[in-house]
Design an enzyme around this catalytic site. Structure first.
Site, PDB file in Angstrom:
ATOM      1  N   ASP A 200      15.220   0.746   7.666  1.00 38.00           N
ATOM      2  CA  ASP A 200      14.365   0.854   9.090  1.00 38.00           C
ATOM      3  C   ASP A 200      13.465  -0.216   9.189  1.00 38.00           C
ATOM      4  O   ASP A 200      13.485  -1.321   8.341  1.00 38.00           O
ATOM      5  CB  ASP A 200      13.596   2.270   8.828  1.00 38.00           C
ATOM      6  CG  ASP A 200      13.353   3.023  10.126  1.00 38.00           C
ATOM      7  OD1 ASP A 200      12.849   2.387  11.223  1.00 38.00           O
ATOM      8  OD2 ASP A 200      13.960   4.306  10.312  1.00 38.00           O
ATOM      9  N   HIS A 288      15.364   0.362  15.151  1.00 36.84           N
ATOM     10  CA  HIS A 288      14.824   0.633  13.944  1.00 36.84           C
ATOM     11  C   HIS A 288      15.485  -0.460  12.960  1.00 36.84           C
ATOM     12  O   HIS A 288      15.991  -0.091  11.750  1.00 36.84           O
ATOM     13  CB  HIS A 288      15.235   2.010  13.202  1.00 36.84           C
ATOM     14  CG  HIS A 288      14.413   3.024  13.800  1.00 36.84           C
ATOM     15  ND1 HIS A 288      13.176   3.637  13.382  1.00 36.84           N
ATOM     16  CD2 HIS A 288      14.552   3.869  15.122  1.00 36.84           C
ATOM     17  CE1 HIS A 288      12.568   4.342  14.218  1.00 36.84           C
ATOM     18  NE2 HIS A 288      13.689   4.943  15.188  1.00 36.84           N
ATOM     19  N   GLU A 348      16.017   6.238  19.309  1.00 39.40           N
ATOM     20  CA  GLU A 348      14.812   5.664  19.386  1.00 39.40           C
ATOM     21  C   GLU A 348      14.917   4.183  19.566  1.00 39.40           C
ATOM     22  O   GLU A 348      14.162   3.370  18.915  1.00 39.40           O
ATOM     23  CB  GLU A 348      13.672   5.989  18.297  1.00 39.40           C
ATOM     24  CG  GLU A 348      13.547   7.421  18.227  1.00 39.40           C
ATOM     25  CD  GLU A 348      12.269   7.825  17.368  1.00 39.40           C
ATOM     26  OE1 GLU A 348      11.781   8.728  17.419  1.00 39.40           O
ATOM     27  OE2 GLU A 348      12.220   7.103  15.997  1.00 39.40           O
ATOM     28  N   PHE A 442      10.988  18.388   7.302  1.00 37.31           N
ATOM     29  CA  PHE A 442       9.912  18.715   6.041  1.00 37.31           C
ATOM     30  C   PHE A 442       9.079  17.898   5.921  1.00 37.31           C
ATOM     31  O   PHE A 442       8.025  17.902   4.735  1.00 37.31           O
ATOM     32  CB  PHE A 442      10.721  19.107   4.704  1.00 37.31           C
ATOM     33  CG  PHE A 442      11.829  20.181   4.811  1.00 37.31           C
ATOM     34  CD1 PHE A 442      11.736  20.965   5.808  1.00 37.31           C
ATOM     35  CD2 PHE A 442      12.669  20.610   3.842  1.00 37.31           C
ATOM     36  CE1 PHE A 442      12.428  22.494   6.078  1.00 37.31           C
ATOM     37  CE2 PHE A 442      13.324  21.646   3.847  1.00 37.31           C
ATOM     38  CZ  PHE A 442      13.284  22.549   4.895  1.00 37.31           C
TER      39      PHE A 442
HETATM   40  C1  ACM Z   1      14.676  10.690  14.067  1.00 34.96           C
HETATM   41  O1  ACM Z   1      13.694  11.515  13.737  1.00 34.96           O
HETATM   42  N1  ACM Z   1      14.269   9.558  14.808  1.00 34.96           N
HETATM   43  C2  ACM Z   1      16.096  10.782  13.979  1.00 34.96           C
END
Ligand code: ACM
Ligand code: ZN
Length: 765
Positions: A200, A288, A348, A442
């Protein structure tokens, strides 16, 4: 589930083992997830040093070894393998009539029989046996003497084939020992899919031989904004301490990070496989990806790494190098991971970068695409064809649906605010995994996503036909690690919610029952204690956020679980075990801030606070308003949080019958103010509650009644106010920042039920 119990306690002497044994009652048994069918019978089997096991095929070996290792660790002796079926107490046998992953377990005072048709079935029978044993089986060098297992007949099988947990290694890193420990937790609760979010913006966590800079540099960082926040919080809560083992001196600088070598990944995969868990890698692309672009900047549209409005700049989809780079990485990933699926993220993406890039625009034109979403879909399909050529299938977050799905792409549905993605995928014939942000993230605080909300969530949408429901492979919970900087905190976020997820994943919808689950949970906490898991304990129950009174308030507190003690303070300080212990209802005659805490042994809940407020009646206004609606004002991008929302001088209003987002769904940075009157039908204490995502504030006249401020996902807050009969001005301010909004408002009149605030209770001038 069918329970046939013999409610008879008796002590008998087992002839074969000469140990005292007993017949168990249902109340003494806690199996999570709940099996499909269990019959409790007379007596119990007592494990001892002379207990042996017989296996007749290799698929039974991991299960038998796991059981033996449990005894080696806890009792100090293994379960030896017997040469003969007749001489063994535990007998594994193959039964081809039993479905994959299902098992038959029969315990009598003399024998334990385990039947299944595959390795997973044998393994799950052993996990059930493990939960039938005393919780001390989880402890090294236990002093337990009686390893009794109740006599039972169990037939069991899972509801879903995908029973997943995800860990994010990028935002904060977890080493191989933590991974193995977590895989053992998953095994205990029959979870079978481990999703590793390995890359990420904040760090690259897997060795890629062709691109060494990804880990030489991309795995290391100086303090990030999340690290700073964690360090700040750690000053008062050690659970936020950043794991010091992930700091390293690099080029004379203290840096945070880490990564898995390919050899370590192989070790993780093998360890998971022994526990019937498949490891799914996620390499997030084309967004990401900052940890890669930082070190290979030719990947981006501008040859620079950086951030757009919300997300990092993605890889350029107009450059051939992006396709080459990602495929080279996926070649190594596909060779390393035996899993059927490879997760390519796809969530995103800052598509603004592509809007401004001549190469991306050219790619859109050349390939006759409509827009940037279709450009991403074009990339996904190319990657998918590549993965297919390696014998793999593509898995991605639900954004992969936008711009068009391929035939075989599998979606992870996470955006509660994009429910249609599920319908589109199902109608198109694509499979999906249900992992909604509001229920199965979570990393969300327990107050936001409580245990019962996780349990009660039904993953198959009501509108799905039987055929469509077949496309739901299962469920998964995610542990995004921005605010999870060490393994103890990871335990705290995962437990006990992971058990609620496990039951939804395994147990049929009809067999689930929250009250029964709570009973079983009370016993499971002993097992979690034995495993030294730092789990979350619910706060004191029965306490509102604000309690109003006129002369005297009586406040009754309840412990959230069995065997808990409550402590409290009234001077504003945080309570501990040295504070006053709660033994009887508390009485107040002056305004007081009440802070409470619940302890289970040495483990404490979070503090639950309430303002106990002495009030006088608010007088009504003299007005004859128009009933059944309020006035609503709204604005976009004027404010960023509800606490600063203010009406302009010449605000223009519309009238609305319901207090919600109707007509404004999906708009980001949306502010609204609802104004009008509330009718108090009788003099008395009124309760109000708002449930909002993000924040909301509710006033009656000038009195601030419900504080549900800040930006957060849907949570309910309440307040109270003393009202004379008649019309009272009401104002509700609301703001939705990003990520899907919601607003509901409720009230409860004296001696009445809680109701949605609408109809004759509201009016405007
Ligand atoms: C995500 O929470 N961006 C998959
Ligand atoms: Zn570009």
């Amino acid at each position: 589930m069918k329970y046939y119990s013999i409610i008879l306690m008796l002590l008998v002497v087992c002839n074969s083992c000469q140990t005292t044994t007993k017949t168990f009652t249902e109340e003494e048994i806690s199996l999570v997830p709940k099996p499909s069918e269990m019959v409790l019978t007379e007596g119990s089997y007592s494990f001892s040093k002379s207990t042996t096991v017989f296996i007749d095929n290799d698929k039974q070996k991991p299960a038998a070894t796991y059981l033996s290792d449990l005894f080696k660790n806890a009792a100090g002796y293994p379960i030896a393998v017997s040469e003969s079926r007749d001489g063994a107490a535990i007998v594994f046998s193959k039964d081809d009539n039993i479905k994959p992953e299902a098992y038959h377990l029969e315990v009598t005072p003399k024998k334990i029989s385990i039947k299944a048709s595959d390795a997973a079935g044998y393994f799950y029978a052993v996990q059930t046996l493990r939960q039938l044993l005393p919780a001390s089986i989880e402890k090294a060098n236990s002093d337990e003497k009686n390893w009794l297992v109740p006599s039972v007949v169990i037939n069991d099988q899972p509801r879903f084939s995908w029973r997943g947990m995800q860990m994010d290694f990028s935002r904060h890193f977890f080493g191989i020992d933590d991974v193995k420990t977590f895989l053992n937790y998953m095994a205990l609760y029959k979870l079978n899919t481990y999703h590793m979010h390995l890359t990420d913006d904040q760090g690259w966590r897997i060795e890629i031989k062709k691109y060494p800079l990804l880990t030489e540099k991309g795995a290391w960082r100086i303090e990030s904004s999340h690290d700073k926040t964690c360090n700040e919080l750690a000053k008062t809560d050690p659970l936020y301490s950043i794991d010091p083992t992930h700091y390293h001196e690099r080029d004379g600088q203290k840096m945070y990070g880490g990564f898995f070598t390919q050899e370590q990944i192989k070790e993780i995969i093998a360890y998971a496989a022994e526990r019937q868990i498949e490891v799914i890698p996620e390499i997030d692309m084309p967004g990401h990806l900052k940890a890669a672009i930082d070190n290979y900047p030719y990947l981006s549209c501008t040859n620079e790494a950086g951030w757009g409005e919300n997300f990092s700049h993605p890889a350029c989809l107009g450059k051939e190098t992006t396709y080459e780079f990602t495929k080279n990485i996926l070649t190594e990933i596909a060779e390393l991971f035996p899993s059927k699926y490879i997760h390519i993220g796809g969530d995103e993406v800052n598509i603004q970068s592509w809007k401004e890039c001549p190469l991306c625009q050219k790619a859109i034109k050349d390939n006759h695409l409509k827009n940037e979403h279709e450009l991403q879909s074009f990339f996904n399909k190319d990657i998918e064809a590549f993965l297919n050529s390696k014998g793999k299938r593509l898995l991605g977050w639900d954004e992969i649906v936008e711009g068009g799905l391929s035939k075989d792409g599998t979606m992870m549905w996470w955006r509660n605010w994009a429910p249609k993605m599920r319908d589109i995928a199902a109608q198109h014939g694509n499979d999906m995994v249900i992992t909604p942000c509001f229920e199965y993230y979570f990393d969300a605080q327990h107050a936001v996503t409580p245990f019962d909300k996780v349990y009660q969530y039904e993953p198959v949408p009501e509108n799905f036909t039987k055929e469509q429901a077949k496309h739901i492979l299962g469920v998964q919970a995610n542990l995004w690690s921005e605010m999870i900087p060490n393994f103890k905190r990871l335990q705290y976020m995962a437990f006990p919610r992971m058990l609620a997820l496990a039951e939804t994943a395994w147990t049929s919808k009809e067999d689930k029952n929250y009250d029964d689950f709570q009973r079983r949970m009370n016993m499971q906490y002993q097992r979690l204690d034995a495993l030294n898991i730092r789990y979350h304990i619910p706060t004191v129950t029965g306490l509102k956020d604000k309690v109003a009174f006129l002369d005297k308030a009586t406040v009754e507190l309840k412990a959230p679980l069995e065997n808990m003690e409550i402590y409290y303070t009234t001077d504003g300080s945080i309570p501990t075990k040295t504070s006053k212990r709660y033994t009887a209802p508390l009485e107040f005659t002056a305004t007081t801030k009440l802070n409470t805490i619940a302890y289970r042994g040495e483990v404490a809940s979070e503090t639950k606070s309430a303002l106990i407020e002495k009030q006088t009646y608010l007088e009504p206004v003299t007005i004859t308003p128009t009933k059944g609606a309020l006035k609503r004002w709204s604005a976009v991008k004027q404010f960023t949080v509800v606490d600063s929302v203010a009406l302009p001088k010449n605000a223009i209003f519309t009238t609305v019958k319901e207090i919600n987002l109707a007509g404004k769904e999906g708009i980001e940075q949306l502010s609204m103010v609802f104004k009008g009157y509330f009718y108090a039908q009788t003099e008395g204490l009124y309760e109000f509650a708002t449930k909002s995502d993000d924040g909301s504030l509710l006033y009656i006249g000038d009195k601030f009644v419900v504080d549900n401020g800040g930006n957060h996902s849907a949570i309910e807050k309440n307040g109270m106010v003393a009202l004379k009969k008649g019309w009272h001005p009401i104002t509700i301010n609301y703001h939705e920042a990003t990520g899907g909004g919601a607003l509901e408002v409720f009230y409860k009149a004296p001696n009445s039920e809680k109701k949605v605030l609408n109809g004759n209770a509201i009016a405007h001038d």
